[in-house]
Scaffold this active site. Structure first.
Site, short mmCIF file in Angstrom:
data_model
loop_
_atom_site.label_atom_id
_atom_site.label_comp_id
_atom_site.label_asym_id
_atom_site.label_seq_id
_atom_site.Cartn_x
_atom_site.Cartn_y
_atom_site.Cartn_z
N TRP A 185 0.84 -1.19 0.00
CA TRP A 185 0.00 0.00 0.00
C TRP A 185 0.88 1.26 0.00
CZ3 TRP A 185 -1.33 3.58 4.21
CH2 TRP A 185 -2.32 4.51 3.82
N ASP A 352 -16.73 10.51 -3.58
CA ASP A 352 -16.06 9.28 -3.12
C ASP A 352 -16.83 8.69 -1.94
OD1 ASP A 352 -13.58 7.61 -2.08
OD2 ASP A 352 -12.95 8.43 -4.00
N ASP A 353 -16.14 7.97 -1.10
CA ASP A 353 -16.72 7.22 0.02
C ASP A 353 -17.57 8.10 0.95
OD1 ASP A 353 -17.15 5.25 1.84
OD2 ASP A 353 -15.04 4.92 2.34
N ARG A 428 -9.53 -3.32 7.51
CA ARG A 428 -10.21 -2.01 7.45
C ARG A 428 -11.66 -2.14 7.94
NH1 ARG A 428 -11.72 2.51 2.87
NH2 ARG A 428 -10.93 4.26 4.02
N LYS A 461 -16.14 4.75 -9.58
CA LYS A 461 -14.89 4.27 -8.99
C LYS A 461 -15.25 3.01 -8.21
CE LYS A 461 -11.25 5.81 -5.76
NZ LYS A 461 -10.82 6.96 -4.96
N ASP A 463 -14.12 0.34 -5.85
CA ASP A 463 -13.02 0.16 -4.90
C ASP A 463 -13.10 -1.22 -4.24
OD1 ASP A 463 -10.83 0.79 -3.36
OD2 ASP A 463 -11.67 2.65 -2.56
N MET A 464 -12.00 -1.64 -3.67
CA MET A 464 -11.96 -2.92 -2.94
C MET A 464 -10.79 -2.83 -1.96
SD MET A 464 -11.39 -6.10 -2.18
CE MET A 464 -10.05 -6.78 -3.10
N ASP A 523 -2.82 5.12 -3.72
CA ASP A 523 -3.29 6.17 -2.81
C ASP A 523 -2.17 7.16 -2.55
OD1 ASP A 523 -5.80 5.16 -2.61
OD2 ASP A 523 -5.58 4.33 -0.59
C1 GLA Z 1 -9.44 3.63 -0.69
C2 GLA Z 1 -9.17 4.30 -2.02
C3 GLA Z 1 -9.21 5.80 -1.82
C4 GLA Z 1 -10.54 6.22 -1.28
C5 GLA Z 1 -10.83 5.46 0.00
C6 GLA Z 1 -12.24 5.72 0.49
O1 GLA Z 1 -8.41 3.84 0.20
O2 GLA Z 1 -7.96 3.87 -2.55
O3 GLA Z 1 -8.93 6.46 -3.04
O4 GLA Z 1 -11.54 5.96 -2.24
O5 GLA Z 1 -10.68 4.06 -0.17
O6 GLA Z 1 -12.53 5.03 1.64
#
Ligand code: GLA
Length: 749
Positions: A185, A352-353, A428, A461, A463-464, A523
């Site tokens: 990461w 995003d999130d 997480r 987007k 994500d995982m 990230d």
């Molecule tokens: C991951 C993604 C980030 C963001 C966060 C949101 O870490 O890589 O870019 O979207 O999740 O929780």
């Protein structure tokens, strides 16, 4: 072109040939994979084993040379005298496939469970059998790239238990170094190069996914190969799950390269009549060093991997609210950011999130799709309409493969998570959903589709953020389940721009690129770190697949304070986005960002789809008459010498104009040295300088001239670098982490 002359097969793609033959024992030999040749040359490559190699297990007791261990093979068995690594294992039972028949097909037979390369191609299908099983080996040519995969059919009456099944085996003659791309990461794609010896070198992921630990792509190169010369092979796999590749040299001088699904925890029971497909392996050969190899891989990804709709289609400049807001937002804050982003020139606003369930931190809400009405009283559709009416597209983040314990989904279906017999472990704060179950896949498809259809959402987007701890033998079926889900959602919505993400680049692979044309590289958005990440990705993937954003300085993960021009210059070489709190920017920074975006839009096609070259200390992209080149400075040494800029592949006979994308120096960066710049003695921490820093920038190192393509190939002289003798606008005052961008255009006659 594929030629089939008796038991010899010649596969001739752009810049390579692969010659195979069925030997007198019915085994498939690899005679040559490399420089273009004629099929008639096959004879010259057949090994001359003399009296054999001693200590051999013989396939024919009257022939001392009939030992599989010393043959250069393209498939091998187990328990039959070839002690090198086998591509197939039946859990301890021998395997010995012999040639049955071959066919040349004008297109590959589609796979039913896995994504595969598409487009114009030719395929050779070689069928081999052993009692109770039939093995089909597929070799396809896509321009300058060869792909391979294997399909096993149970033709017997008993179940077959498969414990290893690779996609490709190649015995290539010669000594090579292997380059792998490893990391974790925020430290993806670290390049490691070691010689391949008799010890097996393994490039493997066992996290359940392709992973940032070891990207599935790797290279083999002659020790003397350079960026622009020498022999380099590239390998990759169209697969997002546990992968395995190994290279090992034999006594006979062959380097055996094997690629496929990781055999770790892999067990597949194949019932009579059933088949099992291996992922498609990608193989490329270059005589023009690493850059020649990258060019082939880039073309293959752009033409044969990414979804048809997105081929060559320009990507919008986006603004993503994550790094600026994290979970702390409401509609008003988002609209404020969107308004500002629009003013700067962004074309797509990505939420995003944090927009669903009780998602105010990463401890709750994953798995739920109800809109968080406290943050978004008008829902996604209300927000997206307002954003659309500002003239921007709207995009949304999802993380559909996971669930938090604190979620309505988990409370309703605690049995939907992947688990083993121990207490389930979280990563997480989340579990992985069991995508091998049809009801779980339906839940995801229905909920994501409903949101996508509830508003005008033009970007997703996906994500995982956790990798498996309990996938075990389900790992492969999970990936098949994921591909089914992605196909159902995005196959019917091809115009939605899908950017996949997995805590950054934890699933940067060709399998995911078959569903969406770009991936969030990391990230880590520190530009100096991104130089390494993006440059190393460039060995195997084109820059149009890189999600690359400008973020705040000092940077969240490194505390490095990098000039805005460098943050822009690095992100330009990919799909540009901005991801920072715009509210905290100074007026001069906003101005600079709008200039960056305007510049990027002008040259977007060149940045996203131009031919990409790694040059000394930087990158070059060329498309049509335009070349853009950046050089990046990491740590400056005192009294640096003169520097030249050497570009690649310009027409030596043509004339080009050279100019710089104007650099800006913040006056505050000079501190007490500012007295050398302006003739007044200012307090470096005083009000005047602090105020001036918000409004004043100094020009830096602008240069314009004309020269021939030959001069650019030889290397043109750049302006001198700052040497501690004062500021001058005609020198390049690049401090640590500075960078420059040059525009080279073919001159009108
Ligand atoms: C991951 C993604 C980030 C963001 C966060 C949101 O870490 O890589 O870019 O979207 O999740 O929780």
């Amino acid at each position: 072109m594929i030629e089939h002359i008796e038991k010899v097969f010649g596969l001739h793609g752009e810049g390579f040939s692969c010659l195979l033959r069925i030997n007198e024992h019915g085994l498939l030999e690899l005679l040559h994979f490399g420089e273009p040749l004629s099929t008639a040359d096959a004879e010259a490559f057949i090994t001359k084993p003399g009296l054999g190699w001693g200590e051999s297990v013989l396939l024919d007791e009257n022939n001392t040379a009939s030992c599989a261990d010393s043959m250069p093979l393209a498939w091998s068995g187990t328990g039959r005298g070839d002690y090198r690594e086998s591509p197939i294992e039946f859990g301890g039972i021998s395997s010995d496939f012999r040639f049955a028949y071959a066919r040349v097909l004008d297109k590959p037979e589609p796979m039913s469970t896995l994504p595969f390369a598409k487009g114009k191609s030719e395929t050779l299908k070689i069928v081999m059998t052993q009692p109770g099983a039939e093995l089909s080996l597929y070799f396809s040519i896509f321009g300058g790239v060869l792909t391979r995969h294997a399909v096993l059919r149970n033709t017997g009456k008993e179940n077959i238990v498969l414990t290893k099944f690779m996609s490709s085996l190649m015995d290539i003659h010669g000594e090579f170094d292997i380059t792998t791309f490893d990391g974790g990461w925020i430290s993806e794609m670290r390049k490691h190069k070691i010689p391949v010896s008799e010890n097996r070198v393994v490039n493997e992921s066992v996290t359940g996914f392709s992973s940032h630990r070891h990207n599935p792509g790797f290279l083999l190169s002659e020790p003397e190969a350079t960026e622009d010369s020498g022999i380099v092979y590239g390998f990759n796999l169209i697969y997002s799950g546990n992968h395995y590749a190994a290279a090992q040299r034999s006594l006979q001088g062959f380097t055996r390269v094997i690629q496929g699904i990781s055999p770790s925890d892999f067990i597949k029971t194949i019932a009579p009549g059933e088949v099992f497909e291996s992922p498609e392996a990608v193989l490329a050969f270059s005589e023009k060093g690493f850059s020649g190899l990258s060019e082939k891989m880039h073309r293959f990804v752009s033409e044969n991997i990414i979804p048809e709709y997105w081929k060559n289609r320009e990507r919008p400049v986006l603004f993503n609210n994550w790094e600026g807001c994290m979970f702390d937002f409401n509609e008003a804050r988002l609209l404020g950011l969107a308004k500002e982003a629009k003013k700067l020139g962004c074309e797509l606003f990505v939420l995003d999130d944090g927009w669903f369930g009780k998602r105010d931190s990463d401890k709750a809400g994953l798995g739920d799709y109800s809109i968080n009405k406290q943050k978004l009283p008008n829902g996604i559709s209300g927000l997206s309409k307002k954003i659309n009416s500002m003239g921007m597209e709207f995009g949304l983040w999802f993380e559909p493969e996971s669930v938090n314990e604190d979620s309505d989904l988990f409370r309703a279906h605690p049995d939907w998570i992947l688990r083993d017999d121990f207490t389930p472990l979280k990563g997480r704060n989340q579990f992985l959903l069991d995508l091998t179950r049809p009801e779980v896949r339906d839940y995801i498809v229905e909920n994501v589709s409903a949101i996508l259809d509830s508003a005008k959402i033009s970007y997703v987007k996906w994500d995982m953020n956790r990798h498996s701890v309990a996938l075990g033998t389900k790992a492969h079926d999970y990936i098949i389940g994921l591909y089914e889900v992605l196909g159902r959602i995005f196959g019917t919505r091809p115009q939605v721009l899908l950017e996949s993400c997995s805590s950054g680049g934890n699933r940067f692979d060709l399998g995911m690129l078959c569903f969406g044309p770009q991936i969030w590289c990391s990230d880590n958005t520190d530009p100096i770190e991104r130089i390494t990440i993006q440059e190393n990705l460039s060995y195997l993937y084109p820059q149009s697949t890189f999600g690359a954003h400008v973020s705040a300085a000092p940077h969240a993960q490194t505390l490095r304070n990098t000039p805005l021009c460098t943050r822009g210059n690095v992100s330009f070489f990919g799909c540009l986005g901005y991801e920072l709190d715009l509210k905290h920017l100074l007026g001069i920074e906003k101005k600079q960002i709008s200039e960056q975006i305007a510049f990027y839009k002008k040259y977007r096609r060149v940045f996203q789809f131009g031919k990409f070259y790694r040059i000394k200390n930087g990158w070059q992209v060329t498309e049509g008459k335009t070349t853009l080149a950046a050089v990046f400075r990491k740590i400056l040494s005192a009294a640096p010498g003169y520097e030249k800029l050497r570009l690649k592949n310009l027409d030596k006979a043509k004339v080009y104009t050279f100019s710089t994308f104007a650099q800006k120096l913040r006056v505050g960066q000079f501190g007490s040295l500012v007295k050398h710049v302006v003739p007044v003695n200012l307090n470096p921490n005083g009000f005047i300088l602090r105020t001036a820093d918000k409004f004043v920038t100094l020009p830096d190192g602008n240069l314009e001239f004309k020269a021939s393509g030959g001069a650019f190939s030889a290397g043109i002289m750049l302006l001198p670098l700052f040497r501690g003798t004062g500021y001058d606008k005609n020198q390049r005052t690049l401090a640590d982490f500075g960078s420059e961008l040059f525009i080279i255009e073919e001159a009108e006659k």
